[in-house]
Design a protein around this motif. Sequence first.
Motif, PDB file in Angstrom:
ATOM      1  N   SER A   1      59.236 -31.927  68.660  1.00 20.13           N
ATOM      2  CA  SER A   1      59.077 -32.556  70.010  1.00 20.13           C
ATOM      3  C   SER A   1      57.841 -32.504  70.508  1.00 20.13           C
ATOM      4  O   SER A   1      57.426 -33.024  71.519  1.00 20.13           O
ATOM      5  CB  SER A   1      60.067 -31.575  71.053  1.00 20.13           C
ATOM      6  OG  SER A   1      59.343 -30.372  70.719  1.00 20.13           O
TER       7      SER A   1
ATOM      8  N   THR B   1      54.762 -37.655  69.552  1.00 22.47           N
ATOM      9  CA  THR B   1      55.548 -38.716  69.929  1.00 22.47           C
ATOM     10  C   THR B   1      56.320 -39.701  68.758  1.00 22.47           C
ATOM     11  O   THR B   1      55.919 -39.445  67.615  1.00 22.47           O
ATOM     12  CB  THR B   1      54.595 -39.791  70.763  1.00 22.47           C
ATOM     13  OG1 THR B   1      53.602 -40.218  69.847  1.00 22.47           O
ATOM     14  CG2 THR B   1      53.971 -38.873  72.125  1.00 22.47           C
TER      15      THR B   1
ATOM     16  N   GLU C   1      54.045 -49.190  73.177  1.00 20.40           N
ATOM     17  CA  GLU C   1      53.976 -48.126  73.905  1.00 20.40           C
ATOM     18  C   GLU C   1      53.450 -48.192  75.270  1.00 20.40           C
ATOM     19  O   GLU C   1      53.857 -47.836  76.362  1.00 20.40           O
ATOM     20  CB  GLU C   1      54.163 -46.699  73.258  1.00 20.40           C
ATOM     21  CG  GLU C   1      54.579 -45.530  74.090  1.00 20.40           C
ATOM     22  CD  GLU C   1      54.545 -44.247  73.062  1.00 20.40           C
ATOM     23  OE1 GLU C   1      53.369 -43.777  72.881  1.00 20.40           O
ATOM     24  OE2 GLU C   1      55.578 -43.814  72.717  1.00 20.40           O
TER      25      GLU C   1
END
Length: 475
Positions: free
Chosen positions: A120, A123, A206
């Motif tokens: 986590s 990314t 992104e």
Amino acid sequence: MPGISARGLSHEGRKQLAVNLTRVLALYRSILDAYIIEFFTDNLWDTLPCSWQEALDGLKPPQLATMLYGLEGPCAGELKALMWPLTLLALKSTACALAFTRTPGFQTPSEFLENPSQSSRLTAPFRKHVRPKKQHEIRRLGELVKKLSDFTGCTQVVDVGSGQGHLSRFMALGLGLMVKSIEGDQRLVERAQRLDQELLQALEKEEKRNPQVVQTSPRHSPHHVVRWVDPTALCEELLLPLENPCQGRARLLLTGLHACGDLSVALLRHFSCCPEVVALASVGCCYMKLSDPGGYPLSQWVAGLPGYELPYRLREGACHALEEYAERLQKAGPGLRTHCYRAALETVIRRARPELRRPGVQGIPRVHELKIEEYVQQGLQRVGLDPQLPLNLAALQAHLAQENRVVAFFSLALLLAPLVETLILLDRLLYLQEQGFHAELLPIFSPQLSPRNLVLVATKMPLGQALSVLETEDS
């Protein structure tokens, strides 16, 4: 496992620790020198003191995990009442007291609580093609390198033995560092370059999806170089800057994530010999591949101690994963019998060809599902012998009945293995300190995820309070 922190030791304290380690390793050399596959051929059980045999005989794997490694289990209460011989208790206490601690300053990685395969803390683009273990490693080492680079004013990071470039990519495209990657395998470098382009495209997509995320500085992919680094000579390519620094000469930081064998020694030598190299962050591995002599010992102090020698068998044992094996003991799975099977196979090989000793046996799949005679037949075929050789089934069953003894002996050897790794890494610390440099050793990875989890950090200026910052887990 508890242990001693290198940070808590003065230079004299480190020298004394080396003395103590060489004495202890000499005392238990017969256990460390033994090959577990020769358990039956060399009658290893009878090499243990009789009182140890009595204490260990009949213990099941979870009980060994509790008694030797201190892991709690359902049988912990009843075992506390057992009276072990003082010499065996001394071995356990000494192994814990003299080994460098492998427990980092953070809890079991919280990054995998939501998903065991996805950190986590990274990314999605940086996780792609990267296994959980490597995700943890590149994030932890990359963040340490960034802090060390800021502290020492480095202009460039050199990732030596960079493989597919996962660490280099994270440092360059994730942390904004100027990175040169050096790898000897052309195929790995070509794959690293393809992954660089794939990551750049993913990051651009992104940004388009999240226009509020602004890229404040231009991205620089790692600069990949195909070059084998000779541990006996300086590598000019390693020292060349990617850009001319604005003021003065380049200031380089060398790093290596599990730099294998002599490669970690090469990093130390470049750091000590080259004025442009001002910092080092190296995680070593594969100690059995160290040159002898040349790779160990490096320090004058350790080289002058009686019993400093660490032959191949000891260095190979230091590469085992103690934490992982301790968990296997706790679970008492059928996979533990592999050593017993292989030791029984060795007896059959020796009878057939006495001169053939410890031949490599390529992995036999699903060993725990095989009968011992089936394993032996497959093993004979893999070493070039007739799989239809007549077998003494009664003898094989008698060996199988001693499975827990084999596990107990191997557990003793594994308990001592961290002492060997400690001496190798301590020698490196002393080598750097003898030349006036500042060096520390920090547990950086979770040992359950990454067994070789100690990073050697070295600078040419006092580290001081920076050490606390380097150890801290970023929020």
